[in-house]
Motif scaffolding. Sequence first.
Motif, PDB file in Angstrom:
ATOM      1  N   GLU A   1      -0.112  -2.042  -4.734  1.00 26.40           N
ATOM      2  CA  GLU A   1      -1.408  -0.791  -4.340  1.00 26.40           C
ATOM      3  C   GLU A   1      -2.255  -1.248  -5.595  1.00 26.40           C
ATOM      4  O   GLU A   1      -2.903  -1.748  -6.700  1.00 26.40           O
ATOM      5  CB  GLU A   1      -1.034   0.052  -5.028  1.00 26.40           C
ATOM      6  CG  GLU A   1      -1.796   1.370  -4.422  1.00 26.40           C
ATOM      7  CD  GLU A   1      -2.636   1.539  -3.110  1.00 26.40           C
ATOM      8  OE1 GLU A   1      -1.352   1.677  -2.129  1.00 26.40           O
ATOM      9  OE2 GLU A   1      -3.284   1.431  -3.153  1.00 26.40           O
TER      10      GLU A   1
ATOM     11  N   ASN B   1       2.636   0.281   5.660  1.00 21.99           N
ATOM     12  CA  ASN B   1       1.343   0.881   6.361  1.00 21.99           C
ATOM     13  C   ASN B   1      -0.469   0.435   6.483  1.00 21.99           C
ATOM     14  O   ASN B   1      -0.613   0.543   5.364  1.00 21.99           O
ATOM     15  CB  ASN B   1       1.089   2.521   7.359  1.00 21.99           C
ATOM     16  CG  ASN B   1       2.259   3.223   7.206  1.00 21.99           C
ATOM     17  OD1 ASN B   1       3.048   3.123   7.864  1.00 21.99           O
ATOM     18  ND2 ASN B   1       2.949   4.418   6.628  1.00 21.99           N
TER      19      ASN B   1
ATOM     20  N   GLY C   1       1.212  -1.587   0.036  1.00 25.60           N
ATOM     21  CA  GLY C   1       0.198  -0.203   0.274  1.00 25.60           C
ATOM     22  C   GLY C   1       0.646   1.538   0.030  1.00 25.60           C
ATOM     23  O   GLY C   1       0.739   1.929   1.200  1.00 25.60           O
TER      24      GLY C   1
END
Length: 300
Positions: free
Chosen positions: A79, A121, A58
């Motif tokens: 992503e 994250n 991500g």
Amino acid sequence: MTGSLNYDSPASLRAFLDERGLGMRKKLGQNFLINPAFRTRLVEALELSPGDDVWEIGPGLGAMTWELLAAGAVVRGFEIDPGFTLYLREEFGGRPDFTLVSGDVLKTWKGEKAAPYLLGNLPYNIAAVLLGNFIEGKRFFRRLVVTVQREVGRRMIARPGQDDYSSFSVLIAGVYKVKALMTMGGASFYPSPRVDSLGLRLDLRDEALSLPPLPLFYPLVRQLFSKRRKTVKNSLCSFVASYGMVKERSPKDLAMAALEASGIRPEERPENLDIPQFRSLALELQTRGLAACCTCRFFA
Ligand code: SAM
């Protein structure tokens, strides 16, 4: 080397998103880390050397990607958001040290070349499943640095007997040594989530790759924790019974024999068992003929 965006400023990020007609999607766990000190600390915790391969889960608009590239990493970013991937291609597309894998990482990771390091994250909604899938799929990293929701992080560092100790704690701690790096309040992110996050570092255990395979281990752990306040004896009997009879022995006989051979009191609670005890139970059941079925997975 920080790119053309101001990743520290919610106003700048908002303006950029508006300009591109992009929105932040809660269901994809889209919260940018706007605290530059935390970004640096997370990347430093990976202890990279130039040329190290890193998976970034991500990347969003690339705030952490820039930090990784500055550390000399060769980054593979996963992503899902089409608007973000478009931007990432514009920003990093020509670089030999960056590869973009667009789409849902839960589906794409298996086809990608393994890397020793992982940074992310992590989107809240998939964090636990993704980490679990890596372990069950035997995709082990030398080191991971991740940000997760505090509740998930607490389960990852919990020890036997603690309230947060769960099947997920056993799954993670069987393979990694987990260390909490920092707590990050909602204000460290844009948009601000209501919950705090934990930054964690996971280091592969030396013995993780040499342990004998135990197909029953994950199904057993999951089943025992599903009734964590029951005695181990009762839960184990139900677990064995769900597999049917083994070599003419009743589920109770088999469960009691495995408990005795593992040195575990039948009245013990699953929440007090440590990893070697779970492993021993799985091994003793397997050597007595109980076999895992092919659909037995930790995350169904
Ligand atoms: N790395 C950026 C940062 O630190 O500011 C963004 C982190 S944000 C918490 C999570 C990112 O994961 C978002 O960019 C989101 O689009 C992406 N994401 C969410 N679900 C995903 C999935 N299933 N596969 C790949 N990426 C996903």
